[in-house]
Design a protein around this motif. Structure first.
Motif, PDB file in Angstrom:
ATOM      1  N   LYS A 101       0.832  -1.204   0.000  1.00  0.00           N
ATOM      2  CA  LYS A 101       0.000   0.000   0.000  1.00  0.00           C
ATOM      3  C   LYS A 101       0.869   1.257   0.000  1.00  0.00           C
ATOM      4  CE  LYS A 101      -4.120  -1.959   2.185  1.00  0.00           C
ATOM      5  NZ  LYS A 101      -3.734  -3.344   1.963  1.00  0.00           N
ATOM      6  N   THR A 102       0.285   2.337  -0.495  1.00  0.00           N
ATOM      7  CA  THR A 102       0.958   3.634  -0.474  1.00  0.00           C
ATOM      8  C   THR A 102       0.735   4.295   0.874  1.00  0.00           C
ATOM      9  OG1 THR A 102       0.651   3.914  -2.856  1.00  0.00           O
ATOM     10  CG2 THR A 102       1.080   5.910  -1.569  1.00  0.00           C
ATOM     11  N   VAL A 103       1.819   4.725   1.499  1.00  0.00           N
ATOM     12  CA  VAL A 103       1.737   5.365   2.815  1.00  0.00           C
ATOM     13  C   VAL A 103       2.428   6.721   2.765  1.00  0.00           C
ATOM     14  CG1 VAL A 103       1.648   3.166   4.045  1.00  0.00           C
ATOM     15  CG2 VAL A 103       3.857   4.268   3.630  1.00  0.00           C
ATOM     16  N   THR A 104       2.023   7.600   3.663  1.00  0.00           N
ATOM     17  CA  THR A 104       2.624   8.928   3.764  1.00  0.00           C
ATOM     18  C   THR A 104       3.041   9.187   5.201  1.00  0.00           C
ATOM     19  OG1 THR A 104       1.334   9.845   1.935  1.00  0.00           O
ATOM     20  CG2 THR A 104       2.235  11.417   3.525  1.00  0.00           C
ATOM     21  N   PHE A 105       4.285   9.599   5.374  1.00  0.00           N
ATOM     22  CA  PHE A 105       4.781  10.061   6.668  1.00  0.00           C
ATOM     23  C   PHE A 105       4.771  11.583   6.622  1.00  0.00           C
ATOM     24  CE2 PHE A 105       8.868  10.839   9.268  1.00  0.00           C
ATOM     25  CZ  PHE A 105       8.143  11.096  10.420  1.00  0.00           C
ATOM     26  N   SER A 106       3.961  12.197   7.496  1.00  0.00           N
ATOM     27  CA  SER A 106       3.879  13.658   7.535  1.00  0.00           C
ATOM     28  C   SER A 106       4.136  14.136   8.945  1.00  0.00           C
ATOM     29  CB  SER A 106       2.504  14.138   7.049  1.00  0.00           C
ATOM     30  OG  SER A 106       1.485  13.726   7.942  1.00  0.00           O
ATOM     31  N   VAL A 107       4.711  15.323   9.067  1.00  0.00           N
ATOM     32  CA  VAL A 107       5.030  15.882  10.376  1.00  0.00           C
ATOM     33  C   VAL A 107       5.190  17.392  10.235  1.00  0.00           C
ATOM     34  CG1 VAL A 107       7.515  15.463  10.031  1.00  0.00           C
ATOM     35  CG2 VAL A 107       6.597  15.719  12.355  1.00  0.00           C
ATOM     36  N   TYR A 108       4.747  18.117  11.258  1.00  0.00           N
ATOM     37  CA  TYR A 108       5.007  19.558  11.323  1.00  0.00           C
ATOM     38  C   TYR A 108       6.359  19.768  11.981  1.00  0.00           C
ATOM     39  CZ  TYR A 108       0.239  20.868  10.037  1.00  0.00           C
ATOM     40  OH  TYR A 108      -0.943  21.051   9.358  1.00  0.00           O
ATOM     41  N   LEU A 109       7.184  20.600  11.367  1.00  0.00           N
ATOM     42  CA  LEU A 109       8.519  20.855  11.879  1.00  0.00           C
ATOM     43  C   LEU A 109       8.837  22.340  11.838  1.00  0.00           C
ATOM     44  CD1 LEU A 109      10.376  17.985  10.020  1.00  0.00           C
ATOM     45  CD2 LEU A 109      10.239  18.187  12.505  1.00  0.00           C
ATOM     46  N   TRP A 124      12.231  -2.666   6.928  1.00  0.00           N
ATOM     47  CA  TRP A 124      13.108  -3.663   7.534  1.00  0.00           C
ATOM     48  C   TRP A 124      12.645  -5.017   7.041  1.00  0.00           C
ATOM     49  CZ3 TRP A 124      17.421  -5.087   9.719  1.00  0.00           C
ATOM     50  CH2 TRP A 124      17.484  -6.253  10.458  1.00  0.00           C
ATOM     51  N   THR A 125      13.552  -5.761   6.381  1.00  0.00           N
ATOM     52  CA  THR A 125      13.179  -7.036   5.778  1.00  0.00           C
ATOM     53  C   THR A 125      13.727  -8.230   6.539  1.00  0.00           C
ATOM     54  OG1 THR A 125      15.080  -6.876   4.276  1.00  0.00           O
ATOM     55  CG2 THR A 125      12.974  -6.012   3.480  1.00  0.00           C
ATOM     56  N   ALA A 177       6.239  -5.807  -0.322  1.00  0.00           N
ATOM     57  CA  ALA A 177       5.570  -7.008   0.191  1.00  0.00           C
ATOM     58  C   ALA A 177       6.428  -7.767   1.188  1.00  0.00           C
ATOM     59  CB  ALA A 177       5.187  -7.919  -0.972  1.00  0.00           C
ATOM     60  N   ASN A 178       7.754  -7.592   1.131  1.00  0.00           N
ATOM     61  CA  ASN A 178       8.640  -8.321   2.046  1.00  0.00           C
ATOM     62  C   ASN A 178       9.018  -7.491   3.271  1.00  0.00           C
ATOM     63  OD1 ASN A 178      10.299  -6.476   0.750  1.00  0.00           O
ATOM     64  ND2 ASN A 178      12.012  -7.906   0.508  1.00  0.00           N
ATOM     65  N   CYS A 179       8.329  -6.380   3.498  1.00  0.00           N
ATOM     66  CA  CYS A 179       8.622  -5.510   4.634  1.00  0.00           C
ATOM     67  C   CYS A 179       8.015  -6.087   5.911  1.00  0.00           C
ATOM     68  CB  CYS A 179       8.061  -4.105   4.377  1.00  0.00           C
ATOM     69  SG  CYS A 179       8.307  -2.947   5.733  1.00  0.00           S
ATOM     70  N   ASN A 180       8.837  -6.281   6.927  1.00  0.00           N
ATOM     71  CA  ASN A 180       8.339  -6.778   8.206  1.00  0.00           C
ATOM     72  C   ASN A 180       8.121  -5.666   9.232  1.00  0.00           C
ATOM     73  OD1 ASN A 180       8.123  -9.549   7.599  1.00  0.00           O
ATOM     74  ND2 ASN A 180      10.345  -9.753   7.752  1.00  0.00           N
ATOM     75  N   ASN A 181       8.852  -4.583   9.092  1.00  0.00           N
ATOM     76  CA  ASN A 181       8.641  -3.409   9.943  1.00  0.00           C
ATOM     77  C   ASN A 181       8.862  -2.158   9.124  1.00  0.00           C
ATOM     78  OD1 ASN A 181       9.953  -5.515  12.156  1.00  0.00           O
ATOM     79  ND2 ASN A 181       8.335  -4.212  13.022  1.00  0.00           N
ATOM     80  N   LEU A 182       7.858  -1.291   9.130  1.00  0.00           N
ATOM     81  CA  LEU A 182       7.984   0.017   8.494  1.00  0.00           C
ATOM     82  C   LEU A 182       8.561   0.986   9.519  1.00  0.00           C
ATOM     83  CD1 LEU A 182       7.379   1.910   6.070  1.00  0.00           C
ATOM     84  CD2 LEU A 182       5.121   2.290   7.106  1.00  0.00           C
ATOM     85  N   ILE A 183       9.531   1.794   9.092  1.00  0.00           N
ATOM     86  CA  ILE A 183      10.217   2.697  10.008  1.00  0.00           C
ATOM     87  C   ILE A 183      10.151   4.118   9.458  1.00  0.00           C
ATOM     88  CG2 ILE A 183      12.400   3.212  11.163  1.00  0.00           C
ATOM     89  CD1 ILE A 183      13.129   0.215  10.598  1.00  0.00           C
ATOM     90  N   CYS A 184       9.712   5.060  10.297  1.00  0.00           N
ATOM     91  CA  CYS A 184       9.646   6.474   9.939  1.00  0.00           C
ATOM     92  C   CYS A 184      10.791   7.200  10.625  1.00  0.00           C
ATOM     93  CB  CYS A 184       8.313   7.080  10.370  1.00  0.00           C
ATOM     94  SG  CYS A 184       6.879   6.333   9.584  1.00  0.00           S
ATOM     95  N   ILE A 185      11.558   7.949   9.848  1.00  0.00           N
ATOM     96  CA  ILE A 185      12.768   8.579  10.377  1.00  0.00           C
ATOM     97  C   ILE A 185      12.789  10.067  10.045  1.00  0.00           C
ATOM     98  CG2 ILE A 185      15.278   8.733  10.086  1.00  0.00           C
ATOM     99  CD1 ILE A 185      15.438   5.795   9.911  1.00  0.00           C
ATOM    100  N   MET A 186      13.181  10.865  11.033  1.00  0.00           N
ATOM    101  CA  MET A 186      13.569  12.264  10.827  1.00  0.00           C
ATOM    102  C   MET A 186      15.052  12.328  11.163  1.00  0.00           C
ATOM    103  SD  MET A 186      10.385  14.198  12.735  1.00  0.00           S
ATOM    104  CE  MET A 186      10.409  13.120  14.189  1.00  0.00           C
TER     105      MET A 186
END
Length: 201
Positions: A101-109, A124-125, A177-186
């Motif tokens: 799926k398409t995901v968006t990481f958004s944040v106010y900075l 993380w695979t 499809a092989n992603c086991n953990n999605l990670i959001c980074i700043m």
């Protein structure tokens, strides 16, 4: 029979503590990072510095002036030649619902002065809920090129320049499809001791 609009999909925030309201570990003092450590600041948000020295990075709770937020996460390096990142690792159970799926990481900075940052979505695979690293420079083995350690794949990245006012920034990608953990980074992208204020991630 209701007369309201039909809602086919409601956007869900998969980040926990996205508005940085919860701080069980630290409230008002610097979070000092020891050698090899990757501690939490705001609950669920880990920090990782670019060097192995003590106190290479910090996180503080700060009162927010962003409408809809009580607190900001204030993060940055202690020294002028250090860099750092703040990350949330989304659990495998939730990541499974996001695969393909398409995901968006958004944040106010905002920041005290114009400052370069990097928003990134990582996959993380390796073994589910067991991403290795996040101590010191990992998952970046090189902070100049942002080379990734084994098991990490960059889904999407966006270089931004923050200012003294809140701006909403976004990065969008497709979860493999092989992603086991999605990670959001700043991640901190320049050699200066500038502090950053994040809210509503």
């Amino acid at each position: 029979m209701g007369a309201g609009p039909k809602i086919d999909r409601i956007e869900k925030n998969f980040l926990i503590n996205g508005n940085f309201d919860y701080w069980q570990r630290i409230v008002a003092n610097n979070l000092q990072n020891g050698v090899g450590g990757a501690p939490y600041g705001a609950d669920r948000w880990k920090i990782f510095p670019s060097t192995v020295t003590n106190n290479a990075a910090h996180v503080q709770r700060a009162a927010s002036t962003n409408i809809g937020s009580k607190y900001d996460m204030n993060f940055g390096p202690f020294g002028a030649n250090e860099k750092m990142g703040a990350a949330q690792i989304i659990e495998s159970l939730l990541t499974n619902r996001l695969k393909t799926k398409t995901v968006t990481f958004s944040v106010y900075l905002k920041s005290g002065a114009a400052s370069n940052l990097r928003l990134e979505l990582l996959a993380w695979t390796g073994a589910a809920d067991a991403p290795t690293g996040f101590s010191n420079a990992v998952p970046y083995t090189n902070w100049t090129t942002y080379s990734l350690a084994a098991g990490f794949t960059s889904i999407a990245v966006k270089a931004i320049t923050t200012t003294t006012g809140y701006v909403k920034y976004e990065v969008t990608g497709v979860v493999p499809a092989n992603c086991n953990n999605l990670i959001c980074i700043m991640s901190y992208d320049q050699d200066a001791g500038q502090q950053h204020y994040a809210s509503q991630a």
